[in-house]
Design a protein around this motif. Structure first.
Motif, short mmCIF file in Angstrom:
data_model
loop_
_atom_site.label_atom_id
_atom_site.label_comp_id
_atom_site.label_asym_id
_atom_site.label_seq_id
_atom_site.Cartn_x
_atom_site.Cartn_y
_atom_site.Cartn_z
N GLU A 1 0.78 -1.10 0.15
CA GLU A 1 -0.14 -0.05 -0.10
C GLU A 1 0.77 1.18 -0.11
N LYS A 2 2.08 1.07 0.72
CA LYS A 2 2.97 2.41 0.59
C LYS A 2 3.41 2.70 -0.61
N GLU A 3 3.70 1.52 -1.32
CA GLU A 3 4.18 1.83 -2.81
C GLU A 3 3.27 2.30 -3.66
N ASP A 4 2.03 1.92 -3.53
CA ASP A 4 0.80 2.11 -4.19
C ASP A 4 0.52 3.57 -3.99
N LEU A 5 0.53 4.02 -2.72
CA LEU A 5 0.48 5.58 -2.52
C LEU A 5 1.59 6.46 -2.89
N LYS A 6 2.92 5.74 -2.79
CA LYS A 6 4.15 6.60 -3.53
C LYS A 6 3.76 6.78 -5.03
N LYS A 7 3.43 6.01 -5.71
CA LYS A 7 3.33 5.95 -7.01
C LYS A 7 2.40 7.02 -7.31
N LEU A 8 1.27 6.83 -6.87
CA LEU A 8 0.07 7.62 -7.13
C LEU A 8 0.65 9.37 -6.60
N GLN A 9 1.39 9.51 -5.70
CA GLN A 9 1.84 10.84 -5.27
C GLN A 9 2.73 11.43 -6.16
N VAL A 10 3.74 10.60 -6.98
CA VAL A 10 4.72 11.11 -7.74
C VAL A 10 3.89 11.53 -9.07
N LEU A 11 2.80 10.69 -9.45
CA LEU A 11 1.88 10.95 -10.57
C LEU A 11 1.04 12.37 -10.50
N TRP A 12 0.70 12.51 -9.01
CA TRP A 12 -0.02 13.63 -8.95
C TRP A 12 0.83 14.86 -8.99
N ILE A 13 1.99 14.96 -8.55
CA ILE A 13 3.03 16.18 -8.87
C ILE A 13 3.07 16.51 -10.09
N GLY A 14 3.45 15.55 -11.10
CA GLY A 14 3.39 15.78 -12.29
C GLY A 14 1.93 16.40 -12.86
N ARG B 1 -7.36 14.51 -25.01
CA ARG B 1 -6.63 14.26 -23.96
C ARG B 1 -7.14 13.89 -22.56
N ALA B 2 -8.34 13.41 -22.57
CA ALA B 2 -9.04 12.96 -21.51
C ALA B 2 -8.91 11.58 -21.56
N TYR B 3 -9.18 10.77 -20.33
CA TYR B 3 -9.23 9.14 -20.08
C TYR B 3 -10.09 8.91 -19.09
N PHE B 4 -10.76 7.83 -19.14
CA PHE B 4 -11.55 7.44 -17.97
C PHE B 4 -10.63 6.23 -17.26
N GLY B 5 -9.69 5.90 -17.48
CA GLY B 5 -8.91 4.72 -16.91
C GLY B 5 -8.26 5.44 -15.55
N GLY B 6 -8.08 4.45 -14.46
CA GLY B 6 -7.53 4.90 -13.13
C GLY B 6 -7.76 4.18 -12.20
N SER B 7 -7.38 4.48 -10.91
CA SER B 7 -7.68 3.80 -9.64
C SER B 7 -8.53 4.65 -8.73
N TYR B 8 -9.85 4.50 -8.86
CA TYR B 8 -10.78 5.19 -8.08
C TYR B 8 -11.12 4.69 -6.65
N ARG B 9 -10.65 5.35 -5.72
CA ARG B 9 -10.83 5.06 -4.18
C ARG B 9 -12.10 5.63 -3.64
N TYR B 10 -12.45 5.09 -2.69
CA TYR B 10 -14.02 5.19 -2.22
C TYR B 10 -13.73 6.58 -1.21
N GLU B 11 -14.66 7.57 -1.40
CA GLU B 11 -14.79 8.99 -0.62
C GLU B 11 -15.44 8.63 0.56
N PHE B 12 -15.03 8.62 1.85
CA PHE B 12 -15.49 8.50 3.29
C PHE B 12 -16.26 9.82 3.43
N LYS B 13 -17.27 9.86 3.97
CA LYS B 13 -17.95 11.12 4.48
C LYS B 13 -17.27 11.48 5.51
N GLN B 14 -16.97 12.97 5.83
CA GLN B 14 -16.43 13.50 7.03
C GLN B 14 -17.49 13.67 8.28
N LYS B 15 -16.82 13.23 9.20
CA LYS B 15 -17.86 13.23 10.57
C LYS B 15 -17.88 14.75 11.10
N LYS B 16 -19.15 15.14 11.14
CA LYS B 16 -19.25 16.60 11.64
C LYS B 16 -19.05 16.64 13.14
#
Length: 236
Positions: free
Chosen positions: A67-80, A221-236
């Motif tokens: 999971e750490k590796e997955d997060l790291k890869k996604l973070q590098v992609l996000w910076i770009g 230049r758009a695309y649908f592919g990707g890793s979509y993660r569940y958005e948990f609702k914030q606790k008020k």
């Protein structure tokens, strides 16, 4: 093209997303001297960047090695992704560089929120209903249609520095095996320019999407592919 028929609503979405990152924030916008104003915005960016790094490190502490590796890869992609947008044509005309800094601050704050909302490991409902995001302008929603009582999906994307858009939706009917292919029209194939083929794979808290053929439903230049993660609702 099918994409053109549904682009109007997405244009509004793109405008709202991009305007959030380009809107000047107080108190920096009230500073008259450009150099001092730029320093003010840079300080705001540095604060946002520091908060993102702290959040990133804290979340990593609770992850397994894969999971750490997955997060790291996604973070590098996000910076770009962030730099591609904020240093792209929408902001490069500002010679002072202030608009680019504002954009980076906004996208960095949104990234911190994304990590807080998404990289959790609580229990998702058995049917997986709710909102998912890939953190790069892609939004996937699973919901139950009230009239047919069937589960539907909608997938919308806003990609890149020039906001190329895409939208597709349909019935969510996964096969028993781990992967399944959704077709916009039963029996259509990748050689048909109007056919959309998407491969879905469901995991706990995330859905992997691979675009086989779906160019008629999004911009160049758009695309649908990707890793979509569940958005948990914030606790008020």
């Amino acid at each position: 093209m099918r994409f053109l028929l549904s682009s109007a609503s997405l244009l509004l979405l793109a405008f709202s997303l991009l305007s959030k990152t380009s809107e000047p924030a107080d108190p920096c916008s009230k500073i008259k001297n450009k150099n001092d104003q730029k320093k003010c915005y840079m300080n705001e960016y540095q604060v946002a960047d520091k908060q993102l790094n702290l959040t990133y490190k804290k979340i990593r502490e609770g992850l397994s090695d894969p999971e750490k590796e997955d997060l790291k890869k996604l973070q590098v992609l996000w910076i770009g992704y962030r730099d591609g947008i904020c240093e792209g044509p929408m902001y490069s005309s500002d010679e002072s560089g202030i608009e680019t800094i504002i954009c980076k601050t906004g996208t960095t704050i949104e990234r911190t929120k994304y990590l807080h909302h998404v990289w959790k490991f609580s229990t998702v409902s058995k049917e997986g209903l709710g909102s998912y995001t890939d953190g790069f302008g892609g939004s996937l929603k699973l919901f139950r249609d009230t009239s047919s009582n069937e589960i539907q999906f909608s997938l919308e994307v806003v990609r890149g520095p020039t906001a190329h858009l895409g939208e597709v939706s349909g019935n969510w009917t996964p096969a028993k095996e781990a992967k399944w292919i959704w077709a916009s029209t039963p029996g259509c194939n990748s050689e048909d320019p109007d056919c959309c083929l998407l491969e879905f794979q469901y995991f706990q808290n995330r859905i992997e999407v691979e675009e086989i053929s779906c160019s008629a439903y999004h911009g160049a230049r758009a695309y649908f592919g990707g890793s979509y993660r569940y958005e948990f609702k914030q606790k008020k």
